[in-house]
Scaffold this motif. Structure first.
Motif, mmCIF file in Angstrom:
data_model
loop_
_atom_site.group_PDB
_atom_site.id
_atom_site.type_symbol
_atom_site.label_atom_id
_atom_site.label_comp_id
_atom_site.label_asym_id
_atom_site.label_seq_id
_atom_site.Cartn_x
_atom_site.Cartn_y
_atom_site.Cartn_z
ATOM 1 N N THR A 263 0.846 -1.184 0.000
ATOM 2 C CA THR A 263 0.000 0.000 0.000
ATOM 3 C C THR A 263 0.884 1.237 0.000
ATOM 4 O OG1 THR A 263 -1.649 -1.199 1.285
ATOM 5 C CG2 THR A 263 -1.837 1.187 1.247
ATOM 6 N N SER B 143 -0.780 7.189 2.310
ATOM 7 C CA SER B 143 -1.942 8.010 1.956
ATOM 8 C C SER B 143 -1.526 9.380 1.455
ATOM 9 C CB SER B 143 -2.884 8.150 3.155
ATOM 10 O OG SER B 143 -2.241 8.818 4.226
ATOM 11 N N ASN C 84 -2.736 11.010 -1.944
ATOM 12 C CA ASN C 84 -3.416 12.297 -1.853
ATOM 13 C C ASN C 84 -2.785 13.309 -2.811
ATOM 14 O OD1 ASN C 84 -5.308 14.155 -0.817
ATOM 15 N ND2 ASN C 84 -3.762 14.969 0.565
ATOM 16 N N GLU D 266 -11.577 8.029 -9.075
ATOM 17 C CA GLU D 266 -12.303 7.068 -8.244
ATOM 18 C C GLU D 266 -11.382 5.959 -7.749
ATOM 19 O OE1 GLU D 266 -15.561 5.957 -10.775
ATOM 20 O OE2 GLU D 266 -16.623 7.848 -10.408
ATOM 21 N N VAL E 255 -9.151 7.442 -5.035
ATOM 22 C CA VAL E 255 -9.866 7.648 -3.767
ATOM 23 C C VAL E 255 -10.008 6.317 -3.021
ATOM 24 C CG1 VAL E 255 -12.090 8.278 -2.745
ATOM 25 C CG2 VAL E 255 -11.036 9.766 -4.449
ATOM 26 N N GLU E 256 -10.292 5.257 -3.756
ATOM 27 C CA GLU E 256 -10.369 3.935 -3.120
ATOM 28 C C GLU E 256 -9.009 3.542 -2.544
ATOM 29 O OE1 GLU E 256 -12.120 0.888 -5.549
ATOM 30 O OE2 GLU E 256 -13.674 2.265 -6.252
ATOM 31 N N GLU E 257 -7.944 3.788 -3.310
ATOM 32 C CA GLU E 257 -6.601 3.465 -2.831
ATOM 33 C C GLU E 257 -6.262 4.293 -1.590
ATOM 34 O OE1 GLU E 257 -1.926 3.435 -4.260
ATOM 35 O OE2 GLU E 257 -3.457 4.100 -5.690
ATOM 36 N N TRP E 258 -6.633 5.575 -1.612
ATOM 37 C CA TRP E 258 -6.376 6.462 -0.476
ATOM 38 C C TRP E 258 -7.107 5.952 0.768
ATOM 39 C CZ3 TRP E 258 -9.683 9.551 2.425
ATOM 40 C CH2 TRP E 258 -9.064 10.444 3.297
ATOM 41 N N THR E 259 -8.349 5.517 0.605
ATOM 42 C CA THR E 259 -9.144 5.009 1.718
ATOM 43 C C THR E 259 -8.478 3.781 2.343
ATOM 44 O OG1 THR E 259 -11.164 5.817 0.664
ATOM 45 C CG2 THR E 259 -11.435 4.142 2.375
ATOM 46 N N VAL E 260 -7.999 2.885 1.510
ATOM 47 C CA VAL E 260 -7.308 1.686 2.004
ATOM 48 C C VAL E 260 -6.023 2.077 2.725
ATOM 49 C CG1 VAL E 260 -6.082 -0.412 1.264
ATOM 50 C CG2 VAL E 260 -8.317 0.149 0.277
ATOM 51 N N VAL F 125 -5.289 4.934 4.246
ATOM 52 C CA VAL F 125 -5.598 5.575 5.535
ATOM 53 C C VAL F 125 -5.971 4.511 6.562
ATOM 54 C CG1 VAL F 125 -7.253 7.069 6.729
ATOM 55 C CG2 VAL F 125 -6.222 7.809 4.580
ATOM 56 N N ALA F 126 -6.794 3.549 6.167
ATOM 57 C CA ALA F 126 -7.200 2.483 7.089
ATOM 58 C C ALA F 126 -5.985 1.680 7.544
ATOM 59 C CB ALA F 126 -8.224 1.576 6.424
#
Length: 62
Positions: free
Chosen positions: A11, A14, A18, A41, A44-49, A51-52
């Motif tokens: 991963t 973030s 960003n 899109e 944004v999905e990659e960023w969400t993963v 951050v998690a």
């Protein structure tokens, strides 16, 4: 056509994702259509993963 899923593997941080999102929006002049919208899109999905994953690392380190 659904967005292309991110390539499996490590991963990216973030903040790196960003910055790519910000650059994409600037290049598009703030208007995302077609391929640029699909790329946004996916990012944004990659960023969400990312951050998690970073939040999990912080909790595990604590």
């Amino acid at each position: 056509m659904p967005p292309t899923p991110p390539v499996p593997g490590p991963t990216r941080p973030s903040e790196v994702v960003n910055e790519e999102i910000r650059a994409l929006v600037v290049r598009a002049g703030g208007w995302l259509y077609g391929a640029s919208r699909r790329r946004y899109e996916v990012l944004v999905e990659e960023w969400t993963v990312a951050v998690a994953a970073e939040r999990c690392e912080v909790v595990e380190a604590a």
